[in-house]
Scaffold this active site. Sequence first.
Site, mmCIF file in Angstrom:
data_model
loop_
_atom_site.group_PDB
_atom_site.id
_atom_site.type_symbol
_atom_site.label_atom_id
_atom_site.label_comp_id
_atom_site.label_asym_id
_atom_site.label_seq_id
_atom_site.Cartn_x
_atom_site.Cartn_y
_atom_site.Cartn_z
ATOM 1 N N ASP A 317 0.854 -1.172 0.000
ATOM 2 C CA ASP A 317 0.000 0.000 0.000
ATOM 3 C C ASP A 317 0.895 1.229 0.000
ATOM 4 O OD1 ASP A 317 -2.263 1.562 0.046
ATOM 5 O OD2 ASP A 317 -3.171 0.563 1.759
ATOM 6 N N GLU A 513 -9.734 7.618 4.544
ATOM 7 C CA GLU A 513 -8.791 7.271 5.606
ATOM 8 C C GLU A 513 -8.110 8.521 6.165
ATOM 9 O OE1 GLU A 513 -5.289 5.177 3.688
ATOM 10 O OE2 GLU A 513 -6.687 5.315 2.020
#
Length: 802
Positions: A317, A513
């Site tokens: 990620d 997020e």
Amino acid sequence: MSLSKSMAALALMSMISTPALMAADSTATPSIWPAAASPAAITDAKVEAEIDALIARMTVAQKVGQLIQADISAIKPKDLARYPLGSILAGGNSGPYGDERASAQKWAELVDAFRASSRKSGARIPILFGIDAVHGHSNVPNATIFPHNIGLGAARDVDLLQRIGAATAAEISGSGIEWTFAPTLAVPQDLRWGRTYEGYSSDPALVAQYATAMTIGLQGPLVPGQPLATQNVAATAKHFLADGGTADGRDQGDAQINEAELIAKHAQGYPAAIDAGALTVMASFSSWNGAKHHGNRSLLTDVLKDRMGFGGLVVGDWNGHGQVAGCSATDCPAAINAGLDLFMAPDSWKGLYNSTLKAARDGRIPMARINDAVRRILRVKYKLGLMGATQIKRGDTSLVGAPAHLELAREAVAKSLVLLKNNDGVLPVRKGARVLIAGSGADNMAMQSGGWTISWQGTDTKSSDFTNGQTIGRAISDAVQGSGGSAILSGEGKFDAKPDVAIVVLGEKPYAEFEGDVPDLAFRTSSSELELIARLKAQKIPVVVLFLSGRPMFTGQLLNQADAFVAAWLPGTQGRGIADVLVSGPNGKPSRDFTGRLPFAWPADARATLENPLFPVGYGLSYTASSNLGPVNEDPKVDMSSQAQNTAYIVRGKVPAPWHLGMDGSISTKAVDLSAQEDARQFTWNANGEFAVNGPAINLEEPLKKGWSLTLDWRIDAQVKGPVMLSFSGASVDLREAIRSAPIGERVQTHIPLRCFAESGANFASVGSPIRMQAPKGLVATIRSVHIEETKESVPCPGKGR
């Protein structure tokens, strides 16, 4: 994995209680994990032989290039001539040629440009292009935007999910792209987590079912010896592992749980996705008992690749490898050695390529591990039809926003709605009624679509981005008028003729997020909306509250005020799906009944623990099965004033409540990466000017007495001559010497004792403007955080101002 098999696995794991498993360890025991296997059709002997031959003639530099993925904002197609990278991605705020609102055609042109360049350089291996298409092809205007995963979890319809996967894949393919970073298989356990809406449910069994359905929908069934069909794309099971199980629901946090719980609650979706043929898996930013997943070999290799038989590639990620102990964003052999195959290195790719090449040449990364990673990457490229003599051509832009897909989204919206209250049969809105549609979400495409829509946080999504969609208010208005009634759409709730019923649409503002993490589950609506509902009730107008949110929230007062309450989640662009359920048609009946059921328990108060929820998982009323709801608890049982005492003024580049940022026109800002994705904000002074953080006046005499300091976590990107004045509650200090001594482009912390401001006249009994920074033209500063903290050593005051 079938539902019965998943439940059996859960039962088995719940019985495991040996001391070795209960210890807070971060090393997995593979033999106790669910077994799985990538289908044999993921590859074949002919492809493996071609991969063998290709690896044998590749240079070390070409092999290392395959392990690196860069973001389109930080690389150009021509760069591939020198750096033979294997993959390109488009992050949440990246668009073709700098345009976040680029058309599908522009996306296809960009992909083609990178692909053409890759075929002419290095080993002439085409790049793999990935994107976050997490609720439809959500980066592209006029694509079909489906409800976020939490809404699809409420629908509890496996067939629907597979059809959504197929439609999403077709639209991704229509823009020339062949890989999506979906589905998210998180099983959120703490609803304070800002990515809760990316999870289908807190029920691992449902997540396992959906993992199979979405994987097959996106990729289609794998066929031996054949690549995926043109309208299919590679799926990504993410984020491995337990990103929904971190302590206190903190994003990128630590799952402090034993191995049995890790398996039972958080691992069940992955065997299902692997058995269904998922070509890729993404490692999680988060940790398990202190060990970052990007560097945990026991999970990435021993469990995922060996025990679960995963034969595809493992991608990282966004610079997540840089959080592994001993690593940085530009140097991390440990992640590859742990089992990562493809670094996601959006802006760090160049330095990472150079350091990884060096590590490969000096043996810190064994060549066998590099060859295995390259093999897995090439295996996926072959299965996507990127390799060989005849490559699959994607880019049929007519698939983007296709009418059949829009109708599918409309169906999904209708099935996602959960009816929590319907006293006295207020719903459905009767034929011929006079209806008021009000509230902040009534005509707000951003609120109903949520994060990951056009931009990463989704805050700037507009109706003009989706001319094939409808806001909730406009869709309801059209339906009411279509059945012979009249409708007034007024966010403030103004009307001339008294309505028969009012539908008030409100809820959370968009977030993704970082931004979405909250300290508790209290929904803090504006006083004006509460006053609106009270005013309507005083006039004896029945009120329907349509609640938009990325998670269940404590809404005791709203539930008591409302005659009907609908959890609508984040439904996306097809507002007609809501009207289909709420509004009666010309025949006097709505097109659809409520069929949605809660995918997560609904809280009885604002505390994070849901030991005694107000409504359990699976709860939901319908028109045929309804009952009146009595008064519910209105006590949040948390300190609602805690936010007002927040002494963190900038957090990850954002200003948290109750503070807000004000700037004059001399300063421009943008979100940038300092240590993680968009975790800081860069301020550029285009002329002399200032910015300020303002909010409610609070008493900070106690931290002053304790000798605490104001700390800036920041980076100076361009210096200037002249004073840079930092003001705290009206008193200033000059930071020019601190800025002058800071290394350009390096992150530093600057500590300023609060006494420095007190000595200059700051009023600590009433601090309403804690931060104000004034600087000359030319200063560029990237700020990650500004907060008050305990001082551990004596620090002198910087230059004082007025």
